[in-house]
Design a protein around this motif. Structure first.
Motif, PDB file in Angstrom:
ATOM      1  N   ALA A 157       4.898  -2.710   4.781  1.00 10.74           N
ATOM      2  CA  ALA A 157       6.264  -2.210   4.928  1.00 10.74           C
ATOM      3  C   ALA A 157       6.304  -0.699   5.164  1.00 10.74           C
ATOM      4  CB  ALA A 157       7.083  -2.561   3.684  1.00 10.74           C
ATOM      5  N   GLY A 158       5.149  -0.057   5.211  1.00 11.46           N
ATOM      6  CA  GLY A 158       5.103   1.380   5.454  1.00 11.46           C
ATOM      7  C   GLY A 158       5.519   2.222   4.269  1.00 11.46           C
ATOM      8  N   LYS A 159       5.390   1.674   3.064  1.00 15.37           N
ATOM      9  CA  LYS A 159       5.818   2.390   1.862  1.00 15.37           C
ATOM     10  C   LYS A 159       4.716   3.274   1.270  1.00 15.37           C
ATOM     11  CE  LYS A 159       9.836   0.219   1.538  1.00 15.37           C
ATOM     12  NZ  LYS A 159      11.116   0.946   1.734  1.00 15.37           N
ATOM     13  N   VAL A 160       3.468   3.077   1.691  1.00 20.02           N
ATOM     14  CA  VAL A 160       2.327   3.694   1.008  1.00 20.02           C
ATOM     15  C   VAL A 160       1.674   4.754   1.884  1.00 20.02           C
ATOM     16  CG1 VAL A 160       0.126   3.254  -0.152  1.00 20.02           C
ATOM     17  CG2 VAL A 160       1.921   1.507  -0.185  1.00 20.02           C
ATOM     18  N   ARG A 161       1.495   5.928   1.304  1.00 19.41           N
ATOM     19  CA  ARG A 161       0.746   6.996   1.963  1.00 19.41           C
ATOM     20  C   ARG A 161      -0.703   7.007   1.511  1.00 19.41           C
ATOM     21  NH1 ARG A 161      -0.880  11.807   0.254  1.00 19.41           N
ATOM     22  NH2 ARG A 161       0.372  11.639  -1.639  1.00 19.41           N
ATOM     23  N   LYS A 162      -0.915   6.753   0.211  1.00 17.71           N
ATOM     24  CA  LYS A 162      -2.260   6.811  -0.362  1.00 17.71           C
ATOM     25  C   LYS A 162      -2.431   5.661  -1.340  1.00 17.71           C
ATOM     26  CE  LYS A 162      -5.265   9.869  -3.117  1.00 17.71           C
ATOM     27  NZ  LYS A 162      -5.352  11.197  -3.802  1.00 17.71           N
ATOM     28  N   LEU A 163      -3.629   5.090  -1.342  1.00 17.20           N
ATOM     29  CA  LEU A 163      -3.935   4.003  -2.257  1.00 17.20           C
ATOM     30  C   LEU A 163      -5.162   4.345  -3.083  1.00 17.20           C
ATOM     31  CD1 LEU A 163      -3.447   1.055  -3.223  1.00 17.20           C
ATOM     32  CD2 LEU A 163      -4.990   0.322  -1.384  1.00 17.20           C
ATOM     33  N   ILE A 164      -5.020   4.295  -4.411  1.00 14.28           N
ATOM     34  CA  ILE A 164      -6.133   4.459  -5.341  1.00 14.28           C
ATOM     35  C   ILE A 164      -6.388   3.079  -5.935  1.00 14.28           C
ATOM     36  CG2 ILE A 164      -6.971   5.638  -7.413  1.00 14.28           C
ATOM     37  CD1 ILE A 164      -4.885   7.834  -6.851  1.00 14.28           C
ATOM     38  N   TYR A 165      -7.579   2.512  -5.692  1.00 16.48           N
ATOM     39  CA  TYR A 165      -7.767   1.109  -6.024  1.00 16.48           C
ATOM     40  C   TYR A 165      -9.226   0.777  -6.309  1.00 16.48           C
ATOM     41  CZ  TYR A 165      -9.580   0.391  -1.251  1.00 16.48           C
ATOM     42  OH  TYR A 165     -10.324   0.441  -0.094  1.00 16.48           O
ATOM     43  N   GLY A 166      -9.429  -0.365  -6.936  1.00 14.78           N
ATOM     44  CA  GLY A 166     -10.773  -0.876  -7.154  1.00 14.78           C
ATOM     45  C   GLY A 166     -11.088  -1.998  -6.197  1.00 14.78           C
ATOM     46  N   PHE A 167     -10.050  -2.753  -5.787  1.00 16.77           N
ATOM     47  CA  PHE A 167     -10.178  -3.853  -4.834  1.00 16.77           C
ATOM     48  C   PHE A 167      -8.779  -4.291  -4.448  1.00 16.77           C
ATOM     49  CE2 PHE A 167     -10.601  -5.621  -9.160  1.00 16.77           C
ATOM     50  CZ  PHE A 167      -9.432  -6.359  -9.221  1.00 16.77           C
ATOM     51  N   VAL A 168      -8.690  -5.101  -3.383  1.00 11.46           N
ATOM     52  CA  VAL A 168      -7.451  -5.792  -3.029  1.00 11.46           C
ATOM     53  C   VAL A 168      -7.844  -7.215  -2.676  1.00 11.46           C
ATOM     54  CG1 VAL A 168      -5.466  -5.928  -1.497  1.00 11.46           C
ATOM     55  CG2 VAL A 168      -6.358  -3.684  -2.166  1.00 11.46           C
ATOM     56  N   THR A 169      -7.418  -8.168  -3.495  1.00 12.39           N
ATOM     57  CA  THR A 169      -7.813  -9.566  -3.314  1.00 12.39           C
ATOM     58  C   THR A 169      -6.686 -10.491  -3.730  1.00 12.39           C
ATOM     59  OG1 THR A 169      -9.410 -11.278  -3.962  1.00 12.39           O
ATOM     60  CG2 THR A 169      -8.863  -9.630  -5.606  1.00 12.39           C
ATOM     61  N   LEU A 170      -6.700 -11.702  -3.189  1.00 11.23           N
ATOM     62  CA  LEU A 170      -5.767 -12.744  -3.611  1.00 11.23           C
ATOM     63  C   LEU A 170      -6.458 -13.767  -4.508  1.00 11.23           C
ATOM     64  CD1 LEU A 170      -3.820 -13.269  -0.253  1.00 11.23           C
ATOM     65  CD2 LEU A 170      -3.224 -11.797  -2.184  1.00 11.23           C
ATOM     66  N   ASP A 171      -7.641 -13.435  -4.989  1.00  8.73           N
ATOM     67  CA  ASP A 171      -8.407 -14.275  -5.915  1.00  8.73           C
ATOM     68  C   ASP A 171      -8.890 -15.567  -5.254  1.00  8.73           C
ATOM     69  OD1 ASP A 171      -8.397 -12.640  -8.324  1.00  8.73           O
ATOM     70  OD2 ASP A 171      -6.258 -13.030  -8.394  1.00  8.73           O
ATOM     71  N   SER A 172      -8.042 -16.567  -5.144  1.00 12.21           N
ATOM     72  CA  SER A 172      -8.471 -17.822  -4.525  1.00 12.21           C
ATOM     73  C   SER A 172      -8.645 -17.676  -3.016  1.00 12.21           C
ATOM     74  CB  SER A 172      -7.451 -18.935  -4.830  1.00 12.21           C
ATOM     75  OG  SER A 172      -6.155 -18.576  -4.383  1.00 12.21           O
ATOM     76  N   ILE A 173      -8.077 -16.632  -2.447  1.00 12.30           N
ATOM     77  CA  ILE A 173      -8.311 -16.221  -1.059  1.00 12.30           C
ATOM     78  C   ILE A 173      -8.872 -14.804  -1.149  1.00 12.30           C
ATOM     79  CG2 ILE A 173      -7.261 -15.741   1.186  1.00 12.30           C
ATOM     80  CD1 ILE A 173      -5.107 -17.818   0.454  1.00 12.30           C
ATOM     81  N   PRO A 174     -10.093 -14.569  -0.641  1.00 12.71           N
ATOM     82  CA  PRO A 174     -10.785 -13.301  -0.932  1.00 12.71           C
ATOM     83  C   PRO A 174     -10.044 -12.037  -0.514  1.00 12.71           C
ATOM     84  CG  PRO A 174     -12.326 -14.911  -0.057  1.00 12.71           C
ATOM     85  CD  PRO A 174     -10.963 -15.508   0.093  1.00 12.71           C
ATOM     86  N   LEU A 175      -9.387 -12.037   0.643  1.00 15.15           N
ATOM     87  CA  LEU A 175      -8.811 -10.806   1.170  1.00 15.15           C
ATOM     88  C   LEU A 175      -7.322 -10.970   1.449  1.00 15.15           C
ATOM     89  CD1 LEU A 175     -11.589  -9.838   3.753  1.00 15.15           C
ATOM     90  CD2 LEU A 175     -11.317  -8.992   1.410  1.00 15.15           C
ATOM     91  N   ASP A 176      -6.578  -9.896   1.224  1.00 13.44           N
ATOM     92  CA  ASP A 176      -5.175  -9.881   1.618  1.00 13.44           C
ATOM     93  C   ASP A 176      -5.100  -9.432   3.071  1.00 13.44           C
ATOM     94  OD1 ASP A 176      -2.097  -9.543   0.455  1.00 13.44           O
ATOM     95  OD2 ASP A 176      -2.571  -8.208   2.124  1.00 13.44           O
TER      96      ASP A 176
END
Length: 290
Positions: free
Chosen positions: A63-82
């Motif tokens: 949605a264009g809301k994010v300028r910077k992301l501080i993260y360890g991972f991004v996953t949907l668990d049962s689906i590996p990647l968003d």
């Protein structure tokens, strides 16, 4: 005790563009999705988002809301990647600060304890340091050991979803894991908690022992009663992940026309409209299999 009940719209109205927000939960588990959806409906942008990410990150990035992301991972668990986050990362233009999970939690602990940094062995000798040149190492004053000095991950606002709360903001987690949500709250200036149910204080122990009261009202700015507010992620033991809907989300996200249709059907209205659309989605799927 003050009554901290509020509406979704009032909580999000207090968030400003350019702020740093932390989003609790883990991957596609107990995410404050109702608050995320309210953010999507707002004009807020240029956010720095702190998250062990799932669809919260995917939706906000798309949605264009994010300028910077501080993260360890991004996953949907049962689906590996968003797919929405994956596409944004491949396009570029998003400032990323990716940490080892141990480093990420160390940064939260530092902020929760009002320290500028904390030392950790996590990340030592790895490419995480090369990918984050702002990180420094520090020698122990007591030995020859060397550690990564992880800076505190401070936040203007933390967003959390919980199973139960009283009106004062005493928060109860009934699921198998608190997912560091207490650290987000302690590391942030303000914390908004969406909850499946607001109950009288004297009834907080009806469904769990005092050990489940993981977050004191002193850290909570406002509580929002939002049944199924973590959908489509898990909120055990109240409900599991809506795997059928998550698969629909992923399939839609991979095709621009399908994603436009998904937005129109599920994200164009308020939270009540979203929940009603989800019910229709399942009713139609059940009807088609009769």
């Amino acid at each position: 005790m003050p009554d901290k009940r509020m509406k979704l719209s009032d909580a999000v109205a207090s968030i400003e563009s350019g702020m740093t927000i932390g989003i609790g939960g883990w991957g596609s588990r107990r995410k404050p999705m109702a608050i995320v959806r309210e953010l999507l409906r707002s004009d807020i942008k240029d956010l720095t988002v702190v998250s062990l990410g799932g669809p919260d990150v995917g939706l906000l990035v798309a949605a264009g809301k994010v300028r910077k992301l501080i993260y360890g991972f991004v996953t949907l668990d049962s689906i590996p990647l968003d797919p929405l986050f994956t596409a944004a990362r491949e396009r570029g233009g998003l400032e990323l600060q990716e940490y080892d999970e141990g480093m990420f939690v160390t940064g939260l602990r530092a902020a929760a304890n009002r320290l500028s940094f904390l030392p950790t062995l996590a990340g030592m000798g790895s490419d995480v340091l090369a990918a984050n040149p702002h990180l420094k190492t520090i020698k122990s004053p007591y030995s020859d050991d060397e550690y990564v000095a992880v800076p505190a991950i401070t936040m203007d606002v933390a967003l959390i979803h919980a199973n139960r709360s009283d009106t004062a903001g005493n928060i109860q987690f009934l699921g198998p894991d608190p997912y560091f949500d207490d650290l987000y709250a302690m590391a942030a200036t303000r914390t908004f908690v969406s909850t499946e149910k607001i109950v009288p204080t004297e009834n907080l122990l009806d469904e769990g022992s005092f050990h489940t009261l993981m977050l004191s009202r002193m850290y909570v700015t406002g509580v929002i009663e939002t049944p199924k507010g973590a959908h489509f992620t898990t909120c055990e033991p109240d409900y599991g992940r809506d795997e059928l809907f998550q698969k629909h989300y992923v399939a839609s996200a991979k095709d621009p026309a399908a994603w436009d249709a998904f937005n129109a059907e599920f994200l164009s209205g308020d939270e009540d409209a979203f929940q009603a659309a989800v019910e229709r989605f399942h009713a139609e799927r059940e009807k088609s299999h009769v």
